[in-house]
Design an enzyme around this catalytic site. Structure first.
Site, mmCIF file in Angstrom:
data_model
loop_
_atom_site.group_PDB
_atom_site.id
_atom_site.type_symbol
_atom_site.label_atom_id
_atom_site.label_comp_id
_atom_site.label_asym_id
_atom_site.label_seq_id
_atom_site.Cartn_x
_atom_site.Cartn_y
_atom_site.Cartn_z
ATOM 1 N N CYS A 121 0.855 -1.184 0.000
ATOM 2 C CA CYS A 121 0.000 0.000 0.000
ATOM 3 C C CYS A 121 0.887 1.229 0.000
ATOM 4 O O CYS A 121 2.109 1.132 0.195
ATOM 5 C CB CYS A 121 -0.937 -0.013 1.207
ATOM 6 S SG CYS A 121 -2.359 1.113 1.024
ATOM 7 N N CYS A 131 -4.166 6.139 0.130
ATOM 8 C CA CYS A 131 -3.618 4.895 -0.414
ATOM 9 C C CYS A 131 -3.348 4.965 -1.908
ATOM 10 O O CYS A 131 -3.339 3.936 -2.594
ATOM 11 C CB CYS A 131 -4.576 3.737 -0.112
ATOM 12 S SG CYS A 131 -4.889 3.524 1.659
ATOM 13 N N LYS A 196 -12.536 -5.057 2.681
ATOM 14 C CA LYS A 196 -11.973 -4.142 3.673
ATOM 15 C C LYS A 196 -12.935 -2.970 3.860
ATOM 16 O O LYS A 196 -13.163 -2.182 2.947
ATOM 17 C CB LYS A 196 -10.599 -3.640 3.222
ATOM 18 C CG LYS A 196 -9.904 -2.730 4.232
ATOM 19 C CD LYS A 196 -8.527 -2.340 3.710
ATOM 20 C CE LYS A 196 -7.785 -1.442 4.689
ATOM 21 N NZ LYS A 196 -6.461 -1.037 4.173
ATOM 22 N N ARG A 206 -3.343 3.395 12.903
ATOM 23 C CA ARG A 206 -2.844 4.631 12.292
ATOM 24 C C ARG A 206 -1.840 5.329 13.200
ATOM 25 O O ARG A 206 -0.973 6.055 12.729
ATOM 26 C CB ARG A 206 -4.020 5.529 11.917
ATOM 27 C CG ARG A 206 -4.840 4.913 10.782
ATOM 28 C CD ARG A 206 -6.131 5.626 10.493
ATOM 29 N NE ARG A 206 -6.874 4.900 9.445
ATOM 30 C CZ ARG A 206 -8.110 5.163 9.090
ATOM 31 N NH1 ARG A 206 -8.760 6.156 9.677
ATOM 32 N NH2 ARG A 206 -8.702 4.448 8.151
ATOM 33 N N LYS A 249 -11.571 -7.770 6.611
ATOM 34 C CA LYS A 249 -11.049 -6.809 7.585
ATOM 35 C C LYS A 249 -12.070 -5.706 7.810
ATOM 36 O O LYS A 249 -12.532 -5.101 6.833
ATOM 37 C CB LYS A 249 -9.730 -6.214 7.065
ATOM 38 C CG LYS A 249 -9.091 -5.191 7.997
ATOM 39 C CD LYS A 249 -7.831 -4.614 7.370
ATOM 40 C CE LYS A 249 -7.185 -3.609 8.341
ATOM 41 N NZ LYS A 249 -5.984 -2.986 7.761
ATOM 42 N N SER A 275 -6.427 -3.567 14.914
ATOM 43 C CA SER A 275 -5.855 -2.853 16.057
ATOM 44 C C SER A 275 -6.895 -2.427 17.085
ATOM 45 O O SER A 275 -6.654 -2.507 18.299
ATOM 46 C CB SER A 275 -5.102 -1.618 15.563
ATOM 47 O OG SER A 275 -5.966 -0.746 14.857
ATOM 48 N N TYR A 314 -2.357 -9.293 16.400
ATOM 49 C CA TYR A 314 -1.318 -8.792 17.296
ATOM 50 C C TYR A 314 -1.197 -9.665 18.540
ATOM 51 O O TYR A 314 -0.241 -9.539 19.297
ATOM 52 C CB TYR A 314 -1.637 -7.341 17.686
ATOM 53 C CG TYR A 314 -1.828 -6.447 16.490
ATOM 54 C CD1 TYR A 314 -0.734 -5.922 15.808
ATOM 55 C CD2 TYR A 314 -3.105 -6.171 15.995
ATOM 56 C CE1 TYR A 314 -0.916 -5.128 14.683
ATOM 57 C CE2 TYR A 314 -3.291 -5.379 14.876
ATOM 58 C CZ TYR A 314 -2.192 -4.865 14.216
ATOM 59 O OH TYR A 314 -2.374 -4.091 13.098
#
Length: 327
Positions: A121, A131, A196, A206, A249, A275, A314
Site C-alpha cells: 500500500c 492509499c 476491507k 494509524r 477486515k 488494532s 497482534y
C-alpha cells in the site's frame, strides 16, 4: 424420568478430555500471521500508546522479535513500514531499498523458513496519508495502480513470499498479478485485502503506522460497513483477477461476512483481527475487567469458526505462548 425421550448432549461435555476429544475448532501457532512495525533509525523499540505490547522496531531490534515468534512456532509475519520522508506518490513504498524491502531481506536471510507477507500500500509513505495518487482532491484509481504494481515487484525482488495489497483500488489484483508475472514472479501468491471496510476499528493502527489521512477519509475506496452483498462482489472480482487468499477486515463485527466469503469461495480466507479489536481487549484486561487469555482465545476461535483459515493478529505471540503452556 423414564417416560420422557430427549437427547443427551451433555454426554460429550462430561470431562476435560471428552470436551477436547470432540472439539470442532482449534487454534495453532501456524494459523497466525504476526504484524510487525519496522521504523527507521537505530535502537528504537517504541511501544504504541494505544496498543500495549505492540512496538515500532528499528532494524537492530527486528530479529529479536522474529526469533521470539519463530521459537513460539509462528511461521508467518506481515511487515509494515514507518518512515520519516514522505512524498505525494509514496515513492519509499517502491524503492528497491525501502524499509519493507530491507526488513524483508533481513528476515529472510536469518530465517528463510519464515514466510514474509508484504503489505502493499502507499498510505504509510504518502505525505497526504491516502492509499494512492491524489488528483483533483480525490484518490485516482488507475494512476495509483501503476505505483502499487511497482511496489509489489520491488517487494518480491527483496524476497517477500506473499504480496498483500490493502489499498482497495479497483483492479489492483489484476494489475499486480500481471506485473509480478512479467517480472518472473509467477510463483508469488497474492493475499488480497478483498473485503476491507471503512471502519472505526483501525484507529490504533494509524498511530502505529503513522498513516492517518491528512484530509477527508477513505470511504470512496474502502467499503460501507452497512453492506453485505458488496463484499461478495469485491471478493468475486479479486478471485477472477488472480487472488490466492481473501482477507476480511475487520473481523470481530464482520463474522457474517466471513462466513459468506468462506461459503462462496474455495481459497484460504484470512481474518484480520485489527488494532481496535486488540486495543479494546488490552484496555479491559489492564483494568482487570476481563480474563484476557480466555477472551482472546474465545475471540480467535470464533473467527476460525466463522470460516477463517488464518488470522492476522497482534495477539499471535501471546496465544502461541498459551498453546505451548497447555502442551
Amino acid at each position: 424420568m423414564s417416560e420422557f425421550t430427549f437427547d443427551r448432549h451433555r454426554r460429550l461435555r462430561s470431562s476435560v478430555s471428552m470436551r477436547a476429544l470432540v472439539q470442532e475448532t482449534h487454534l495453532r501457532a501456524t494459523d497466525f500471521i504476526y504484524p510487525i512495525f519496522v521504523i527507521e533509525g537505530e535502537n528504537i523499540r517504541h511501544e504504541v500508546p494505544s496498543m500495549p505490547g505492540v512496538y515500532q522496531l528499528s532494524f537492530d531490534h527486528l530479529l529479536e522479535e522474529v526469533e521470539e515468534a519463530y521459537q513460539l512456532g509462528i511461521r508467518s509475519l506481515i511487515l509494515f513500514g514507518v518512515v520519516e520522508e514522505k512524498d505525494e506518490i509514496g515513492s519509499e513504498a517502491f524503492h528497491d531499498h525501502g524499509i519493507i524491502q530491507e526488513a524483508t531481506r533481513i528476515v529472510k536471510q536469518a530465517y528463510p523458513e519464515m514466510l514474509v507477507v508484504a503489505d502493499t500500500c502507499l498510505c504509510e509513505y504518502t505525505s497526504h496519508g491516502h492509499c494512492g495518487v491524489i488528483e483533483n482532491g480525490d484518490v485516482a484509481n488507475d494512476a495509483s495502480l501503476e505505483l502499487l504494481a511497482k511496489t509489489a515487484v520491488s517487494q518480491a525482488k527483496a524476497g517477500a513470499d506473499i504480496i498483500a495489497p490493502s489499498n482497495m483500488m479497483d483492479g489492483f489484483v489484476t494489475v499486480i498479478r500481471h506485473a509480478l508475472d512479467e517480472a518472473g514472479f509467477h510463483h508469488i501468491p497474492i493475499m488480497s485485502y478483498a473485503v476491507k471496510y471503512a471502519s472505526a476499528y483501525y484507529g490504533p493502527f494509524r498511530d502505529a503506522a503513522d498513516s492517518t489521512p491528512q484530509f477527508g477519509d477513505r470511504k470512496t475506496y474502502q467499503m460501507n460497513p452497512a453492506n453485505r452483498l458488496e463484499a461478495i462482489r469485491e471478493a468475486k472480482s479479486d478471485i477472477k483477477e488472480g487472488a490466492d487468499f481473501l482477507i476480511v477486515k475487520p473481523s470481530l463485527s464482520y463474522m457474517d461476512i466471513m462466513r459468506e466469503v468462506r461459503d462462496n469461495f474455495d481459497v484460504p480466507v484470512v481474518a484480520y483481527n485489527v488494532s481496535g479489536e486488540y486495543a479494546m481487549i488490552k484496555a479491559a484486561a489492564l483494568n482487570g475487567w476481563i480474563d484476557e487469555k480466555k477472551l482472546v482465545t474465545e475471540t480467535l476461535l470464533s473467527m476460525k469458526r466463522a470460516g477463517a483459515d488464518l488470522i492476522i493478529t497482534y495477539f499471535a505471540k501471546d496465544v502461541a505462548k498459551w498453546l505451548q503452556e497447555e502442551k
